[in-house]
Write a protein that holds these residues in place. Structure first.
Motif, PDB file in Angstrom:
ATOM      1  N   PRO A   4      -9.817   7.504   3.146  1.00  0.00           N
ATOM      2  CA  PRO A   4      -8.679   7.776   2.273  1.00  0.00           C
ATOM      3  C   PRO A   4      -7.335   7.652   2.971  1.00  0.00           C
ATOM      4  O   PRO A   4      -6.339   7.319   2.347  1.00  0.00           O
ATOM      5  N   MET A   5      -7.222   7.911   4.252  1.00  0.00           N
ATOM      6  CA  MET A   5      -5.942   7.848   4.955  1.00  0.00           C
ATOM      7  C   MET A   5      -5.385   6.423   4.964  1.00  0.00           C
ATOM      8  O   MET A   5      -4.190   6.232   4.874  1.00  0.00           O
ATOM      9  N   LYS A   6      -6.248   5.414   5.056  1.00  0.00           N
ATOM     10  CA  LYS A   6      -5.789   4.032   5.109  1.00  0.00           C
ATOM     11  C   LYS A   6      -5.182   3.598   3.775  1.00  0.00           C
ATOM     12  O   LYS A   6      -4.284   2.785   3.736  1.00  0.00           O
ATOM     13  N   ASP A   7      -5.651   4.137   2.670  1.00  0.00           N
ATOM     14  CA  ASP A   7      -5.177   3.757   1.349  1.00  0.00           C
ATOM     15  C   ASP A   7      -3.874   4.440   0.969  1.00  0.00           C
ATOM     16  O   ASP A   7      -3.231   4.049   0.004  1.00  0.00           O
ATOM     17  N   GLN A   8      -3.446   5.438   1.682  1.00  0.00           N
ATOM     18  CA  GLN A   8      -2.217   6.146   1.361  1.00  0.00           C
ATOM     19  C   GLN A   8      -1.003   5.367   1.870  1.00  0.00           C
ATOM     20  O   GLN A   8      -1.048   4.739   2.924  1.00  0.00           O
ATOM     21  N   LEU A   9       0.080   5.422   1.100  1.00  0.00           N
ATOM     22  CA  LEU A   9       1.327   4.775   1.501  1.00  0.00           C
ATOM     23  C   LEU A   9       2.129   5.729   2.375  1.00  0.00           C
ATOM     24  O   LEU A   9       2.167   6.936   2.136  1.00  0.00           O
ATOM     25  N   SER A  10       2.797   5.171   3.342  1.00  0.00           N
ATOM     26  CA  SER A  10       3.648   6.005   4.182  1.00  0.00           C
ATOM     27  C   SER A  10       4.920   6.360   3.419  1.00  0.00           C
ATOM     28  O   SER A  10       5.295   5.693   2.449  1.00  0.00           O
ATOM     29  N   LYS A  11       5.592   7.408   3.845  1.00  0.00           N
ATOM     30  CA  LYS A  11       6.854   7.806   3.208  1.00  0.00           C
ATOM     31  C   LYS A  11       7.875   6.683   3.295  1.00  0.00           C
ATOM     32  O   LYS A  11       8.630   6.447   2.359  1.00  0.00           O
ATOM     33  N   SER A  12       7.910   5.974   4.400  1.00  0.00           N
ATOM     34  CA  SER A  12       8.854   4.865   4.569  1.00  0.00           C
ATOM     35  C   SER A  12       8.575   3.761   3.565  1.00  0.00           C
ATOM     36  O   SER A  12       9.507   3.186   2.979  1.00  0.00           O
ATOM     37  N   GLU A  13       7.306   3.446   3.343  1.00  0.00           N
ATOM     38  CA  GLU A  13       6.971   2.389   2.387  1.00  0.00           C
ATOM     39  C   GLU A  13       7.290   2.829   0.968  1.00  0.00           C
ATOM     40  O   GLU A  13       7.776   2.028   0.152  1.00  0.00           O
ATOM     41  N   ILE A  14       7.078   4.085   0.653  1.00  0.00           N
ATOM     42  CA  ILE A  14       7.422   4.605  -0.675  1.00  0.00           C
ATOM     43  C   ILE A  14       8.927   4.512  -0.895  1.00  0.00           C
ATOM     44  O   ILE A  14       9.398   4.071  -1.950  1.00  0.00           O
ATOM     45  N   ARG A  15       9.726   4.894   0.108  1.00  0.00           N
ATOM     46  CA  ARG A  15      11.191   4.805   0.003  1.00  0.00           C
ATOM     47  C   ARG A  15      11.633   3.345  -0.142  1.00  0.00           C
ATOM     48  O   ARG A  15      12.508   3.032  -0.943  1.00  0.00           O
ATOM     49  N   LYS A  16      11.007   2.478   0.634  1.00  0.00           N
ATOM     50  CA  LYS A  16      11.339   1.046   0.547  1.00  0.00           C
ATOM     51  C   LYS A  16      11.045   0.517  -0.849  1.00  0.00           C
ATOM     52  O   LYS A  16      11.858  -0.206  -1.439  1.00  0.00           O
ATOM     53  N   ASP A  17       9.893   0.857  -1.409  1.00  0.00           N
ATOM     54  CA  ASP A  17       9.537   0.400  -2.748  1.00  0.00           C
ATOM     55  C   ASP A  17      10.501   0.949  -3.807  1.00  0.00           C
ATOM     56  O   ASP A  17      10.894   0.237  -4.729  1.00  0.00           O
ATOM     57  N   ALA A  18      10.887   2.226  -3.667  1.00  0.00           N
ATOM     58  CA  ALA A  18      11.830   2.830  -4.607  1.00  0.00           C
ATOM     59  C   ALA A  18      13.192   2.149  -4.512  1.00  0.00           C
ATOM     60  O   ALA A  18      13.823   1.836  -5.532  1.00  0.00           O
TER      61      ALA A  18
END
Length: 79
Positions: A4-18
């Motif tokens: 499950p850890m590999k499938d989670q997005l990092s906070k940085s990637e979430i911010r980048k996507d937003a």
């Protein structure tokens, strides 16, 4: 890493996507507003051009009417 850890997005990637979504939405909105303004400017220019044409036609008609108008000659009684 696996599981499950590999499938989670990092906070940085979430911010980048937003941020990417916000920039794309802003660009789309700016484009739509520019299209609206461009159309409005075109319509205003067309309306003013039509008004100018009408004014020129009225002026020419008034000149022709004035040129065709013959003033009556008043006879003067010289007694």
């Amino acid at each position: 890493m696996t599981g499950p850890m590999k499938d989670q997005l990092s906070k940085s990637e979430i911010r980048k996507d937003a941020l990417q979504g916000a920039v794309e939405a802003t660009a789309t909105t700016v484009g739509e507003v520019a299209t609206i303004l461009t159309g409005a400017v075109k319509d205003v220019a067309g309306a003013l051009g039509g008004l100018a044409t009408e004014v020129f036609e009225l002026r020419d008609a008034a000149r022709r009417a004035s040129a065709e108008h013959v003033e009556p000659v008043h006879e003067v009684d010289e007694r």
